[in-house]
Scaffold this motif. Structure first.
Motif, short mmCIF file in Angstrom:
data_model
loop_
_atom_site.label_atom_id
_atom_site.label_comp_id
_atom_site.label_asym_id
_atom_site.label_seq_id
_atom_site.Cartn_x
_atom_site.Cartn_y
_atom_site.Cartn_z
N ILE A 328 39.31 -10.24 91.00
CA ILE A 328 40.70 -9.78 90.80
C ILE A 328 41.38 -10.51 89.65
O ILE A 328 42.49 -10.18 89.28
N ARG A 329 40.73 -11.57 89.12
CA ARG A 329 41.37 -12.20 87.96
C ARG A 329 40.35 -12.94 87.10
O ARG A 329 39.22 -13.15 87.50
N GLY A 330 40.76 -13.26 85.91
CA GLY A 330 39.87 -13.99 85.00
C GLY A 330 40.72 -14.97 84.20
O GLY A 330 41.94 -14.95 84.29
N THR A 331 40.09 -15.82 83.39
CA THR A 331 40.87 -16.77 82.59
C THR A 331 40.37 -16.77 81.15
O THR A 331 39.22 -16.42 80.89
N THR A 332 41.28 -17.14 80.25
CA THR A 332 40.86 -17.49 78.89
C THR A 332 41.47 -18.87 78.63
O THR A 332 42.39 -19.29 79.35
N ARG A 333 41.00 -19.57 77.59
CA ARG A 333 41.36 -20.98 77.52
C ARG A 333 41.37 -21.47 76.09
O ARG A 333 40.55 -21.03 75.28
N ARG A 334 42.29 -22.32 75.77
CA ARG A 334 42.22 -23.15 74.57
C ARG A 334 42.41 -24.60 75.06
O ARG A 334 43.49 -24.96 75.54
N LYS A 335 41.34 -25.37 75.00
CA LYS A 335 41.35 -26.76 75.50
C LYS A 335 41.97 -26.81 76.89
O LYS A 335 41.48 -26.16 77.80
N ASN A 336 43.13 -27.51 77.08
CA ASN A 336 43.65 -27.63 78.46
C ASN A 336 44.72 -26.60 78.75
O ASN A 336 45.52 -26.76 79.67
N HIS A 337 44.73 -25.55 77.95
CA HIS A 337 45.74 -24.48 78.16
C HIS A 337 44.98 -23.26 78.68
O HIS A 337 44.10 -22.73 77.98
N VAL A 338 45.26 -22.85 79.89
CA VAL A 338 44.51 -21.76 80.54
C VAL A 338 45.42 -20.58 80.80
O VAL A 338 46.53 -20.75 81.31
N TRP A 339 44.97 -19.39 80.40
CA TRP A 339 45.70 -18.17 80.74
C TRP A 339 44.99 -17.53 81.92
O TRP A 339 43.78 -17.35 81.90
N VAL A 340 45.76 -17.20 82.96
CA VAL A 340 45.18 -16.52 84.13
C VAL A 340 45.56 -15.05 84.03
O VAL A 340 46.74 -14.69 83.94
N TRP A 341 44.54 -14.18 83.98
CA TRP A 341 44.76 -12.74 83.86
C TRP A 341 44.64 -12.13 85.24
O TRP A 341 43.53 -12.08 85.81
N ASN A 342 45.76 -11.75 85.84
CA ASN A 342 45.72 -11.11 87.17
C ASN A 342 45.56 -9.61 86.99
O ASN A 342 46.51 -8.92 86.63
N TRP A 343 44.33 -9.10 87.22
CA TRP A 343 44.14 -7.64 87.05
C TRP A 343 45.02 -6.90 88.03
O TRP A 343 45.57 -5.85 87.72
N ILE A 344 45.12 -7.44 89.23
CA ILE A 344 46.00 -6.80 90.23
C ILE A 344 47.20 -7.73 90.36
O ILE A 344 47.09 -8.82 90.93
#
Ligand code: GLC
Length: 389
Positions: A328-344
């Motif tokens: 239901i979700r995935g992440t992308t990252r730059r060093k210690n900065h994480v984006w959480v992609w909530n598909w739902i």
């Protein structure tokens, strides 16, 4: 010109790859455009082969080829609105018809049909919309008399390789700075030696020193090209995807539309390539008059709006990332900065990540920068205060 051996050539490419590829790696998202005589036939880009036309019979589509004025600008505007950073156009597909004012190949869009140089219009549109410029160039050719015989007749192979060099030399000489050379279908030969790729690519690079070249002239060159699937690899790679899992070229039936992507599915592909350090080249197959397929405009525009607000989660990231809580979700990252992609998107205003050990310093909504409250203990992290949508 002194030609490097294969190992010397590959070493020289490796030494200059980061400098050449940085813009492309950060760009992440490109638009593929499949447009040619097959678009007139309207039964996808292999119609000449799959419907078994002979050369003379298929030629009738050249006279019917009628891209409307401004077609290329329409593609570029859509690409820009979608958040794409470059475009790749089929300058000549397997059917052997050149979309430019070729002195090498008289079977072209200036001598037939629109009597216009569509490649020039494409290049001008890319520059107007500040998009990277990619030329797709088919190695296979169903029209050229030596295109098939090159497999069995050494003289035909010499003539055909000279033809391939001349065609691509025109493309890389006459239209200013070109960013990508996108080879396709190195058939019927099966080796880079047979295609003389080592010599040709060195000559082409001498004309366009910054150009990046894909792996389909049977040398590794600069990036791999998984097709129809997102298949990460250690080297630079770009997944090329049709709009509908069916065809690259236009199909003249409304029955094709339901197969197309929606914005969410495109974003999910964009997340996957970002998290796995690759690129996405998403295709459109314009209609006979060059119009962008209506069913693609809505989803691509919506993707572009999302990227307007959340592009930091996609462009420029070079760090790989894992699934946050898969499915239901995935992440992308730059060093210690994480984006959480909530598909739902959670409609109760919060989401929880189990096993998130790293101490969270701050949670923010990417679109607004607004800080979000969160709770974290040794078992889980819960981010709260999310907006409804
Ligand atoms: C395959 C198809 C070709 C298409 C290409 C795009 O090679 O045969 O028609 O242009 O994929 O990657």
């Amino acid at each position: 010109m002194n030609f490097l051996s294969k190992s010397e050539y590959e070493a020289s490419l490796a030494a200059t790859r980061d400098e050449r590829m940085t813009w492309w790696r950060e760009a992440r998202f490109g638009m593929f455009v499949h447009y040619g005589l097959y678009s007139v036939r309207g039964r996808m880009e292999w119609a000449m082969a799959l419907e078994n036309y002979d050369v003379a019979d298929y030629e009738k589509y050249a006279d019917k080829f009628a891209p409307k004025p401004g077609a290329a600008r329409e593609w570029a505007a859509l690409a820009k609105n979608a958040g794409c950073k470059y475009m790749v156009l089929t300058t000549r597909h397997h059917e052997g018809f050149s979309l430019w004012d070729s002195k090498v190949n008289p079977y072209n869009s200036v001598n037939y049909g629109p009597h216009r140089d569509i490649v020039k219009e494409f290049v001008d549109a890319c520059r107007e919309f500040r998009l990277g410029i990619g030329f797709y160039t088919s190695v296979m050719d169903w029209r050229h008399p030596d295109g098939r015989d090159c497999a069995t007749d050494p003289e035909a192979r010499k003539r055909y390789n000279d033809y391939l060099l001349a065609l691509n030399t025109e493309l890389l000489t006459n239209y200013g700075k070109i960013d990508i050379l996108w080879y396709d279908v190195p058939a019927p030969l099966e080796s880079y030696e047979g295609w003389d790729s080592l010599r040709r690519n060195q000559i082409l690079r001498s004309i366009q020193p910054h150009i990046i070249i894909n792996n389909r002239s049977l040398l590794d060159e600069d990036f791999g090209t998984p097709e129809g699937e997102i298949k990460p690899s250690e080297r630079d790679w770009e997944a090329c995807m049709t709009w509908n899992d069916l065809s690259w070229g236009y199909v003249d039936s409304a029955q094709a539309a339901p197969y197309g992507y929606n914005a969410q599915r495109i974003l999910k592909m964009l997340w996957r390539v970002t998290a796995s350090r690759g690129n996405l080249l998403l295709n459109i197959g314009p209609a006979p008059d060059g119009s962008v397929p209506a069913e693609a405009v809505g989803p691509l525009t919506k993707v572009g709006q999302w990227l307007e607000e959340n592009g930091d989660a996609v462009y420029g990231l070079r760090d790989g990332s894992s699934d946050a809580n898969f499915w239901i979700r995935g992440t992308t990252r730059r060093k210690n900065h994480v984006w959480v992609w909530n598909w739902i998107w959670p409609d109760d205003g919060e989401f929880t990540l189990g096993g998130y050990k790293t101490k969270l310093l701050e949670a923010r909504l990417p679109a607004t920068g607004e800080s979000l409250p969160f709770e974290q203990d040794k078992a889980r992290l819960t981010v709260k205060g999310l907006p409804k949508n």
